[in-house]
Motif scaffolding. Structure first.
Motif, short mmCIF file in Angstrom:
data_model
loop_
_atom_site.label_atom_id
_atom_site.label_comp_id
_atom_site.label_asym_id
_atom_site.label_seq_id
_atom_site.Cartn_x
_atom_site.Cartn_y
_atom_site.Cartn_z
N ASN A 50 0.83 -1.21 0.00
CA ASN A 50 0.00 0.00 0.00
C ASN A 50 0.87 1.26 0.00
O ASN A 50 0.45 2.31 -0.47
CB ASN A 50 -0.91 0.02 1.23
N TYR A 51 2.07 1.13 0.55
CA TYR A 51 3.00 2.27 0.64
C TYR A 51 4.00 2.28 -0.51
O TYR A 51 4.33 3.34 -1.04
CB TYR A 51 3.80 2.19 1.95
N TYR A 52 4.50 1.09 -0.86
CA TYR A 52 5.62 1.00 -1.80
C TYR A 52 5.36 -0.10 -2.83
O TYR A 52 4.88 -1.18 -2.49
CB TYR A 52 6.92 0.69 -1.04
N GLN A 53 5.74 0.18 -4.07
CA GLN A 53 5.50 -0.79 -5.13
C GLN A 53 6.55 -1.89 -5.15
O GLN A 53 6.27 -3.03 -5.55
CB GLN A 53 5.49 -0.09 -6.50
N ASN A 54 7.77 -1.59 -4.72
CA ASN A 54 8.86 -2.57 -4.80
C ASN A 54 9.98 -2.17 -3.84
O ASN A 54 9.89 -1.16 -3.14
CB ASN A 54 9.39 -2.65 -6.24
N LYS A 55 11.06 -2.96 -3.84
CA LYS A 55 12.18 -2.68 -2.94
C LYS A 55 12.89 -1.39 -3.32
O LYS A 55 13.46 -0.71 -2.45
CB LYS A 55 13.17 -3.85 -2.94
N GLY A 56 12.88 -1.03 -4.59
CA GLY A 56 13.48 0.23 -5.01
C GLY A 56 12.80 1.42 -4.35
O GLY A 56 13.46 2.37 -3.93
N ASP A 57 11.47 1.35 -4.25
CA ASP A 57 10.73 2.42 -3.58
C ASP A 57 11.11 2.49 -2.10
O ASP A 57 11.22 3.58 -1.52
CB ASP A 57 9.23 2.18 -3.70
N LEU A 58 11.30 1.33 -1.48
CA LEU A 58 11.73 1.30 -0.08
C LEU A 58 13.11 1.93 0.07
O LEU A 58 13.35 2.71 0.99
CB LEU A 58 11.76 -0.14 0.44
N LEU A 59 14.00 1.60 -0.84
CA LEU A 59 15.36 2.12 -0.75
C LEU A 59 15.40 3.63 -0.90
O LEU A 59 16.07 4.33 -0.13
CB LEU A 59 16.25 1.47 -1.82
N VAL A 60 14.68 4.17 -1.87
CA VAL A 60 14.70 5.62 -2.04
C VAL A 60 14.02 6.32 -0.87
O VAL A 60 14.41 7.43 -0.48
CB VAL A 60 14.05 6.04 -3.38
N ALA A 61 13.04 5.66 -0.24
CA ALA A 61 12.41 6.24 0.94
C ALA A 61 13.39 6.28 2.11
O ALA A 61 13.39 7.22 2.91
CB ALA A 61 11.17 5.44 1.33
N ILE A 62 14.25 5.26 2.22
CA ILE A 62 15.27 5.26 3.27
C ILE A 62 16.29 6.36 3.00
O ILE A 62 16.72 7.07 3.92
CB ILE A 62 15.95 3.88 3.35
N VAL A 63 16.70 6.51 1.74
CA VAL A 63 17.61 7.60 1.38
C VAL A 63 16.98 8.94 1.73
O VAL A 63 17.63 9.83 2.31
CB VAL A 63 17.97 7.55 -0.12
N SER A 64 15.70 9.11 1.41
CA SER A 64 15.00 10.36 1.72
C SER A 64 14.96 10.61 3.22
O SER A 64 15.16 11.74 3.68
CB SER A 64 13.57 10.31 1.17
#
Length: 211
Positions: A50-64
């Motif tokens: 619901n928050y993230y489409q894939n692990k890439g989205d998770l990674l960029v959110a961590i960077v952010s």
């Protein structure tokens, strides 16, 4: 009630990102599974999607999350910087560098840089670029503040100086994450040495060398 829901949502999102960061460190970016991240964060797999489409989205959110924390910490330095150009830059850059491995490992940074380079027009790539620009803007704001205090020469292009400082820091950080043996102490020492030349060129008053 809406405020409470927003708080719960923010807390849940934070748990997801912290769980993802921990598992990316432990298992590697490729090895970490969404199911394991969900279990660690105590949420369902569906909640993560619901928050993230894939692990890439998770990674960029961590960077952010990483970058936004250092930006918030840097606000105080810009508002009331040390009254010496070299010390002011070292303080702000120190916040960036010392915080850089709080959530991300070097392997995670390499993965993030690779995705942003290979897919510059993707949402990930655009977000990564925007974060770099925000960091650049903060360094430029510091230079402008130092000009207000009469510490940087008024004829100096403060924006150009800030961009030079960021670009060099960014290049040196890339070299830092490429080599696992490189340390933060070494990186900060190299940046101090390199910035010293620029500081001497833009400072209104030269610092007298100590005997």
């Amino acid at each position: 009630m809406s405020g409470l829901r927003a708080k719960h949502k923010a807390d849940r999102d934070r748990r997801i990102l912290e769980a993802a960061a921990e598992l990316f460190r432990e298992a590697g970016y490729e090895g970490a599974k969404i199911e394991a991240i969900a279990a660690e964060a105590e949420v369902s797999v569906g909640t993560i999607y619901n928050y993230y489409q894939n692990k890439g989205d998770l990674l960029v959110a961590i960077v952010s999350m990483e970058v936004n924390e250092v930006l918030n910490a840097g606000l105080g330095v810009v508002a009331e910087p040390p009254r010496n150009v070299g010390d002011a830059l070292d303080t702000l850059i120190g916040i960036y560098i010392e915080h850089s491995l709080n959530y991300l490992s070097k392997e995670m940074w390499r993965q993030a840089m690779a995705i942003s380079t290979q897919q510059p027009e993707s949402p990930f790539g655009r977000t990564y670029t925007a974060l770099d620009r925000t960091l650049t803007d903060q360094i430029c704001a510091l230079i402008a503040r130092l000009q207000e205090f009469g510490l940087v020469r008024p004829d100096v292009d403060g924006r150009a100086v800030g961009e030079l400082v960021f670009n060099n820091m960014n290049m040196m950080f890339i070299e830092f994450v490429k080599r696992d043996a490189s340390t933060i102490v070494e990186l900060r020492g190299a940046l101090r040495r390199q910035n010293r030349v620029l500081v001497e060129a833009v400072s209104k008053e030269k610092r007298v060398a100590e005997p």
